[in-house]
Enzyme design. Structure first.
Site, short mmCIF file in Angstrom:
data_model
loop_
_atom_site.label_atom_id
_atom_site.label_comp_id
_atom_site.label_asym_id
_atom_site.label_seq_id
_atom_site.Cartn_x
_atom_site.Cartn_y
_atom_site.Cartn_z
N LYS A 40 0.42 -1.30 0.36
CA LYS A 40 -0.19 -0.05 0.05
C LYS A 40 0.80 1.35 -0.16
O LYS A 40 1.98 1.01 0.28
CB LYS A 40 -1.06 0.06 0.85
P1 NAD Z 1 -12.71 8.69 -2.42
O1 NAD Z 1 -12.45 9.20 -2.06
O2 NAD Z 1 -13.28 7.97 -4.00
O3 NAD Z 1 -13.98 8.67 -1.88
C1 NAD Z 1 -14.21 8.67 -0.31
C2 NAD Z 1 -15.52 9.86 0.03
O4 NAD Z 1 -15.58 9.29 1.73
C3 NAD Z 1 -15.59 11.25 -0.27
O5 NAD Z 1 -16.79 11.48 -1.57
C4 NAD Z 1 -14.88 11.39 0.47
O6 NAD Z 1 -16.08 12.77 0.35
C5 NAD Z 1 -15.39 10.43 1.91
N1 NAD Z 1 -15.08 11.18 3.11
C6 NAD Z 1 -14.13 11.18 3.84
N2 NAD Z 1 -14.09 11.75 5.28
C7 NAD Z 1 -15.60 11.16 5.56
C8 NAD Z 1 -15.56 11.86 6.51
N3 NAD Z 1 -14.84 11.61 8.08
N4 NAD Z 1 -17.75 10.74 7.06
C9 NAD Z 1 -18.45 10.85 5.13
N5 NAD Z 1 -17.59 11.15 4.35
C10 NAD Z 1 -15.92 11.29 3.77
O7 NAD Z 1 -12.60 6.75 -2.32
P2 NAD Z 1 -13.24 5.59 -2.79
O8 NAD Z 1 -11.82 5.10 -3.01
O9 NAD Z 1 -14.14 5.74 -3.11
O10 NAD Z 1 -11.98 4.79 -0.67
C11 NAD Z 1 -12.90 4.95 -0.04
C12 NAD Z 1 -12.68 3.82 0.82
O11 NAD Z 1 -12.60 1.91 0.63
C13 NAD Z 1 -11.00 3.48 1.31
O12 NAD Z 1 -11.06 3.46 2.82
C14 NAD Z 1 -10.09 2.95 0.84
O13 NAD Z 1 -9.65 2.29 1.37
C15 NAD Z 1 -11.32 1.50 0.43
N6 NAD Z 1 -11.00 1.25 -1.35
C16 NAD Z 1 -11.24 1.44 -1.94
C17 NAD Z 1 -10.77 0.64 -3.69
C18 NAD Z 1 -10.78 2.13 -4.87
O14 NAD Z 1 -10.76 0.43 -5.80
N7 NAD Z 1 -11.06 2.98 -5.15
C19 NAD Z 1 -10.58 -0.47 -3.28
C20 NAD Z 1 -10.84 -1.22 -2.27
C21 NAD Z 1 -11.24 -0.20 -0.97
#
Ligand code: NAD
Length: 476
Positions: free
Chosen positions: A107
């Site tokens: 990561k």
């Molecule tokens: P992203 O940046 O696209 O979205 C995150 C969202 O959460 C944003 O809309 C942001 O405004 C919101 N956010 C941030 N802080 C917040 C809070 N305190 N309260 C409420 N909302 C809040 O990120 P993502 O890629 O969707 O990732 C989200 C989660 O999923 C992370 O934990 C990431 O590790 C996990 N994840 C992502 C992927 C991927 O393919 N993108 C894969 C596996 C896991």
């Protein structure tokens, strides 16, 4: 926020790991080898922006190299730190093992609020971070392959791929150095939606498991179930969109950084997403009722709670008040180890992160394979498949001509049957198969072993077992 005696994210992952290994019969040396993080590289670099040099701190952590390349996203967020990156790298090891993606766990992260920079500045920063990692082989198609995570997306991945190619002009597999790229830059169809799509497939499979559903006290299918989602970013948006548009779920709550929106009749996910894109948050959005204290909406009455933002949001301070009988961890680590125990005692079922959000790495695996094979999935077979289906349809039509109208095919069936699978259909099919198979491997441990009473422990048992097998096969 979490209580003072809450373990850190990495400690939480270790506690959950230890709960599982206590039920296994691993030699202590091997157990420690699997648990510890192999290496974490910290980089500090300067970029000249707005007339002065700004220094940034980034990390790339490699948890386990039992299989190579190692894989894991790159996160851009202010809260990024070594503990977090190491916890996420460990989760990647277990996640890849569980869904049989042939990678070790890694990561990366950069301490930055991407909203504070314009596109050009972000490109300079991303390319410089990538340069630091590439020159140390911490981005490389055979050794370490990043992907998007919080704060990054296909645009950043395209910059990273291009930076790698500039530095390795003769590497024919260079484009496989990173996944989650746009389709016009070596990406694969269905990658952007993959993690949210995987959450949908995971829930569908869960609702096929009658014993599992019975443990939540719910019954039936996904149709009509109420959902609260935290974080309408890449993962949360796609999960909420697909569940409401295709499975009949009602999204009754959406929590963002600046509060939440609720509507017992169901929110229009697309409208909320568009509002956030234009206004930076949910405040002022005409959909539903705005609630200033977003975290309170985690405790709202609903059937399925989907934390899809960040880690540690369900902790010892609020776990007892969570009402949802089912939580699916779309984010990594949203439930702390302490909260996990409180929720288990309440009878809440948790579909754990290492499984729930594995759709992203699964489709990243397909993208990497596509890049190494230098050909789009379906390109060789699609028309041949269509021609064979056409043969069957022609023959049936010839027969039905003699049997009368009652035997004719509906036009809808005909067009669906005739269409050969393109890349998107194949990706979705491979993802669905992966999510079903992985669920079944976890659920059989959950239902059959008397000493395992939750899906997370079951998931750890399956994945640690697989990692241990590969270490044994290496003679370690
Ligand atoms: P992203 O940046 O696209 O979205 C995150 C969202 O959460 C944003 O809309 C942001 O405004 C919101 N956010 C941030 N802080 C917040 C809070 N305190 N309260 C409420 N909302 C809040 O990120 P993502 O890629 O969707 O990732 C989200 C989660 O999923 C992370 O934990 C990431 O590790 C996990 N994840 C992502 C992927 C991927 O393919 N993108 C894969 C596996 C896991």
């Amino acid at each position: 926020m979490s209580t003072p005696n809450e373990p850190s994210f990495r400690e939480s992952v270790d506690i959950m790991f230890n709960r599982a290994v206590a039920l296994m019969d691993l030699p202590p040396g091997l157990e420690e080898k699997i648990r510890v993080c192999n290496a974490t590289y910290t980089v500090r670099f300067g970029v000249r922006l707005r007339g002065q040099i700004q220094t940034f701190t980034g990390y790339r952590s490699v948890h386990s190299e039992h299989m190579e390349p190692v894989k894991g996203g790159i996160r851009f967020a202010l809260g990024v730190n070594q503990d977090e990156v190491e916890a996420l790298a460990a989760l990647m090891t277990y996640k890849c093992a569980l869904v049989e993606a042939p990678f070790g766990g890694s990561k990366g992260g950069l301490c930055i609020d991407p909203r504070e920079y314009d596109d050009h500045e972000l490109e300079l920063i991303t390319r410089r971070f990538a340069y630091e990692l590439i020159k140390r082989d911490m981005i490389n198609p055979a050794q370490n392959v990043p992907a998007p995570d919080m704060g990054t997306g296909e645009r950043e991945m395209a910059w990273i791929a291009d930076q790698y190619k500039r530095m390795n002009t003769t590497d024919i597999n260079g484009v496989a150095c990173v996944t989650g790229k746009p389709t016009n830059a070596g990406g694969i169809q269905g990658r952007t939606e993959a993690t949210g799509r995987g959450v949908q497939y995971a829930l569908r499979e869960f609702f096929r498991d009658e014993d599992g559903v019975a443990k939540t006290g719910m019954s039936g299918t996904l149709d009509g179930k109420s959902v609260v989602v935290q974080g309408l970013g890449n993962v949360g948006y796609h999960a909420a969109k697909f569940l409401s548009e295709e499975d009949g779920c009602k999204v009754v709550g959406i929590i963002e950084r600046d509060g939440a929106l609720t509507d017992p009749k169901g929110l229009d996910v697309e409208a909320v997403r568009n509002w956030i894109a234009g206004h930076g948050g949910v405040s002022g959005c005409p959909e539903g009722t705005h609630i200033e204290n977003g975290a309170a909406v985690l405790e709202m009455e609903c059937d399925i709670l989907i934390p899809a933002a960040l880690e540690g949001v369900i902790n010892q301070s609020n776990a007892a008040r969570i009402k949802a009988p089912l939580i699916i961890e779309a984010a990594n680590g949203p439930v702390t180890a302490g909260a996990d125990l409180i929720l288990k005692e309440k009878g809440c079922v948790i579909i754990p992160d290492m499984y729930a959000n594995a759709g992203g790495v699964t489709v990243s695996y397909f993208e990497w394979v596509k890049n190494l094979s230098h050909i789009r999935f379906g390109r060789m077979q699609r028309r041949q498949e269509e021609a064979r289906h056409q043969l069957v349809v022609d023959e049936l039509e010839r027969l039905s001509h003699h049997l009368g109208d009652a035997w004719s095919m509906t036009p809808d069936f005909k067009s669906k049957y005739l269409r050969g699978a393109g890349e998107l259909e194949l990706v979705r099919s491979g993802l669905d198969d992966t999510m079903r198979t992985a669920y079944q491997s976890m659920a059989s441990v959950w239902h059959e072993r008397g000493d395992v009473d939750d899906l997370r422990t079951a998931a750890y048992l399956v994945s640690i077992g697989k990692v241990a097998d590969s270490y044994r096969a290496k003679g370690l």
